[in-house]
Design a protein around this motif. Structure first.
Motif, short mmCIF file in Angstrom:
data_model
loop_
_atom_site.label_atom_id
_atom_site.label_comp_id
_atom_site.label_asym_id
_atom_site.label_seq_id
_atom_site.Cartn_x
_atom_site.Cartn_y
_atom_site.Cartn_z
N ALA A 112 0.83 -1.21 0.00
CA ALA A 112 0.00 0.00 0.00
C ALA A 112 0.86 1.26 0.00
CB ALA A 112 -0.92 -0.01 1.22
N PHE A 113 1.92 1.26 0.82
CA PHE A 113 2.83 2.42 0.86
C PHE A 113 3.41 2.70 -0.53
CE2 PHE A 113 4.04 1.73 5.60
CZ PHE A 113 2.98 2.53 6.00
N MET A 114 3.87 1.66 -1.19
CA MET A 114 4.54 1.87 -2.48
C MET A 114 3.55 2.26 -3.56
SD MET A 114 7.69 -0.78 -2.68
CE MET A 114 9.11 -0.48 -1.64
N TYR A 115 2.37 1.70 -3.53
CA TYR A 115 1.34 2.05 -4.51
C TYR A 115 0.96 3.53 -4.36
CZ TYR A 115 -3.17 1.91 -6.95
OH TYR A 115 -4.23 2.15 -7.79
N ARG A 116 0.80 3.98 -3.13
CA ARG A 116 0.45 5.38 -2.90
C ARG A 116 1.63 6.30 -3.20
NH1 ARG A 116 -1.92 3.77 2.96
NH2 ARG A 116 -3.79 2.66 2.28
N PHE A 117 2.85 5.84 -2.90
CA PHE A 117 4.03 6.62 -3.24
C PHE A 117 4.09 6.85 -4.75
CE2 PHE A 117 8.47 6.97 -4.56
CZ PHE A 117 8.95 7.95 -3.71
N TRP A 122 -3.37 4.23 -12.21
CA TRP A 122 -4.48 3.43 -12.73
C TRP A 122 -4.04 1.98 -12.84
CZ3 TRP A 122 -4.80 0.21 -16.91
CH2 TRP A 122 -6.09 -0.22 -17.25
N TYR A 123 -4.88 1.08 -12.31
CA TYR A 123 -4.56 -0.34 -12.39
C TYR A 123 -5.84 -1.14 -12.19
CZ TYR A 123 -2.79 -4.97 -11.29
OH TYR A 123 -2.56 -6.32 -11.29
N ALA A 124 -6.14 -2.02 -13.12
CA ALA A 124 -7.30 -2.90 -13.01
C ALA A 124 -6.86 -4.21 -12.39
CB ALA A 124 -7.91 -3.13 -14.39
N ALA A 125 -7.19 -4.42 -11.13
CA ALA A 125 -6.80 -5.65 -10.44
C ALA A 125 -7.45 -6.86 -11.10
CB ALA A 125 -7.18 -5.57 -8.97
N PRO A 126 -6.73 -7.97 -11.19
CA PRO A 126 -7.29 -9.16 -11.85
C PRO A 126 -8.42 -9.77 -11.05
CG PRO A 126 -5.19 -9.68 -10.79
CD PRO A 126 -5.35 -8.19 -10.70
N THR A 127 -9.31 -10.45 -11.74
CA THR A 127 -10.42 -11.12 -11.06
C THR A 127 -9.97 -12.40 -10.38
OG1 THR A 127 -11.00 -12.23 -13.14
CG2 THR A 127 -12.12 -10.15 -12.64
N SER A 128 -8.80 -12.90 -10.76
CA SER A 128 -8.22 -14.09 -10.13
C SER A 128 -6.88 -13.70 -9.51
CB SER A 128 -8.03 -15.20 -11.16
OG SER A 128 -7.45 -16.35 -10.55
N SER A 129 -6.69 -13.97 -8.24
CA SER A 129 -5.48 -13.55 -7.54
C SER A 129 -4.23 -14.30 -8.02
CB SER A 129 -5.63 -13.79 -6.03
OG SER A 129 -4.43 -13.46 -5.35
N PHE A 131 -1.79 -14.86 -6.14
CA PHE A 131 -1.25 -15.52 -4.95
C PHE A 131 -2.32 -16.36 -4.26
CE2 PHE A 131 1.14 -11.46 -5.37
CZ PHE A 131 2.39 -12.00 -5.64
N THR A 132 -1.91 -17.52 -3.78
CA THR A 132 -2.88 -18.42 -3.15
C THR A 132 -3.36 -17.93 -1.80
OG1 THR A 132 -1.05 -19.71 -2.17
CG2 THR A 132 -1.89 -20.43 -4.32
N ASP A 133 -2.59 -17.05 -1.15
CA ASP A 133 -2.96 -16.57 0.18
C ASP A 133 -3.46 -15.13 0.18
OD1 ASP A 133 -0.48 -15.54 -0.45
OD2 ASP A 133 0.38 -15.82 1.54
N VAL A 134 -3.78 -14.60 -0.99
CA VAL A 134 -4.33 -13.24 -1.09
C VAL A 134 -5.62 -13.32 -1.89
CG1 VAL A 134 -3.96 -10.87 -1.84
CG2 VAL A 134 -2.02 -12.22 -1.03
N GLU A 143 -3.39 -3.23 -4.40
CA GLU A 143 -2.02 -2.78 -4.25
C GLU A 143 -1.02 -3.94 -4.36
OE1 GLU A 143 -4.61 -2.05 -2.42
OE2 GLU A 143 -4.64 0.07 -1.85
N ILE A 144 -1.38 -5.08 -3.77
CA ILE A 144 -0.49 -6.26 -3.83
C ILE A 144 -0.39 -6.77 -5.27
CG2 ILE A 144 -0.29 -8.68 -3.14
CD1 ILE A 144 -1.54 -7.83 -0.43
N CYS A 145 -1.51 -6.81 -5.97
CA CYS A 145 -1.49 -7.26 -7.37
C CYS A 145 -0.70 -6.30 -8.25
CB CYS A 145 -2.91 -7.42 -7.90
SG CYS A 145 -3.81 -8.79 -7.16
N TRP A 146 -0.85 -5.00 -7.99
CA TRP A 146 -0.08 -4.00 -8.74
C TRP A 146 1.42 -4.21 -8.51
CZ3 TRP A 146 3.19 -0.13 -6.78
CH2 TRP A 146 3.64 0.80 -7.73
N LEU A 147 1.80 -4.46 -7.27
CA LEU A 147 3.21 -4.70 -6.93
C LEU A 147 3.74 -5.91 -7.70
CD1 LEU A 147 4.76 -3.00 -4.71
CD2 LEU A 147 4.70 -5.07 -3.32
N SER A 148 2.92 -6.94 -7.80
CA SER A 148 3.32 -8.14 -8.52
C SER A 148 3.39 -7.88 -10.02
CB SER A 148 2.32 -9.27 -8.23
OG SER A 148 2.57 -10.39 -9.05
N ALA A 149 2.38 -7.19 -10.57
CA ALA A 149 2.33 -6.93 -12.01
C ALA A 149 3.50 -6.07 -12.47
CB ALA A 149 1.02 -6.25 -12.36
#
Length: 330
Positions: A112-117, A122-129, A131-134, A143-149
């Motif tokens: 979240a910190f890095m996404y806001r920084f 603009w980022y369309a988060a995927p409908t399927s995660s 990560f298995t634990d997110v 924010e986590i998906c954006w970091l991964s993408a």
């Protein structure tokens, strides 16, 4: 030769840690007459504020007389940096008005910190995660998906992200290095641009700091072309602009613009300019904390320039932030 005695050349993330030292983002610790980094220690929330503030270029910032957090009094270590983080909207703290400066930063909060920084691009988060634990309903899923993408965090080989795990200092060096080194110039997805040259921006300012971020993406099916620009500047004389090529056949530009600063008394004047002739096609004056929409006929324009300037002469030199998203349509 490594800056830190406890980080050898073959250590995991040695290059990224050395980059942290060379850029002044991390000064490490003094231990027995030597500098150490303590790579496996968790990163506390106060240190995270300092890291991000330095990554931003240590912008001039007058720390408030009254702290925004009940547990961060004036005189605290990294007081100015923590207040800056709150002022930028990078950290909102907790519901009880605390910041909890000595608490470790979790991997989900780091996302979240890095996404806001990065100005919440603009980022369309995927409908399927990924990560298995997110789960898609998880806190900070986008924010986590954006970091991964963006390749800032790849997670573990077992396809977990481990959102509640504390971030170690060596891993934080890697995350920050990747954030700063993200690719630019792509046109098929939202991309963070690191500086004025990459984002095709021109900027002049009365104070020696400007944080500029841009992104672009194309929506082919809807016959639209969209570009976003975020400018954070200091001083009543500050100004920033971004050039946006007008797609072939586009006739209309609609720009949603916002004055995001909560600390500046100066209004911002947004203009859509024909970059070739310098003629102002459309404009709007926006007060702090408000938004406006500019509509312009760009059928005869090759390159549209979205320009933002502080509109109030002699206004306070407090920071102001401008944000615009031009949308071209056929």
């Amino acid at each position: 030769m490594s800056t830190f005695a406890d980080v050898g050349p073959d250590a995991q993330f040695a290059r990224e840690i050395e980059w942290m030292a060379s850029t002044g983002i991390s000064t490490g610790y003094d231990q027995g007459g030597k500098k150490v980094y303590r790579p496996l220690d968790p990163v506390n929330r106060d240190a995270m504020a300092a890291f991000l503030y330095r990554l931003a270029g240590t912008p001039p910032y007058p720390a408030p007389l009254v702290s925004p957090f009940t547990d961060v009094p004036r005189g605290s270590q990294f007081y100015a940096e923590i207040c800056w983080l709150a002022d930028q909207g990078i950290s909102t703290g907790y519901a009880d008005a605390t910041y909890r400066p000595l608490a470790p930063v979790s991997r989900e909060a780091m996302a979240a910190f890095m996404y806001r920084f990065a100005r919440s691009p603009w980022y369309a988060a995927p409908t399927s995660s990924p990560f298995t634990d997110v789960a898609t309903s998880s806190l900070f899923y986008t924010e986590i998906c954006w970091l991964s993408a963006r390749g800032i965090s790849t997670g573990w080989p077992d396809r977990t992200y481990r959102p509640g795990l504390a971030v170690a200092r060596d891993a934080m060096a890697a995350f920050m290095y990747r954030l700063r080194s993200m690719p630019s110039g792509e046109s098929t997805a939202a991309v963070l641009f690191d500086d004025a040259t990459d984002a095709n921006l021109t900027v002049g300012f009365g104070h020696p700091y400007a944080a500029i971020r841009g992104e672009d993406h194309h929506t082919i099916a809807g016959s639209t072309f969209e570009t976003a620009i975020s400018v954070t500047l200091f001083g009543a004389d500050a100004r920033g602009s971004s050039d946006h090529p007008v797609p072939i056949g586009a006739r209309r530009l609609t720009a949603t613009v916002a004055h995001a600063s909560a600390t500046s008394s100066a209004s911002v004047r947004f203009e859509v300019v024909d970059a070739a002739s310098g003629a102002v096609v459309a404009s709007a004056r926006v007060a702090p904390g408000t938004t406006a929409e500019i509509a312009a006929d760009v059928s005869a324009v090759t390159t549209a320039r979205l320009r933002a300037t502080a509109a109030d002469t002699g206004a306070s030199t407090a920071r102001w932030a401008a944000w615009g998203r031009p949308l071209f349509r056929r």
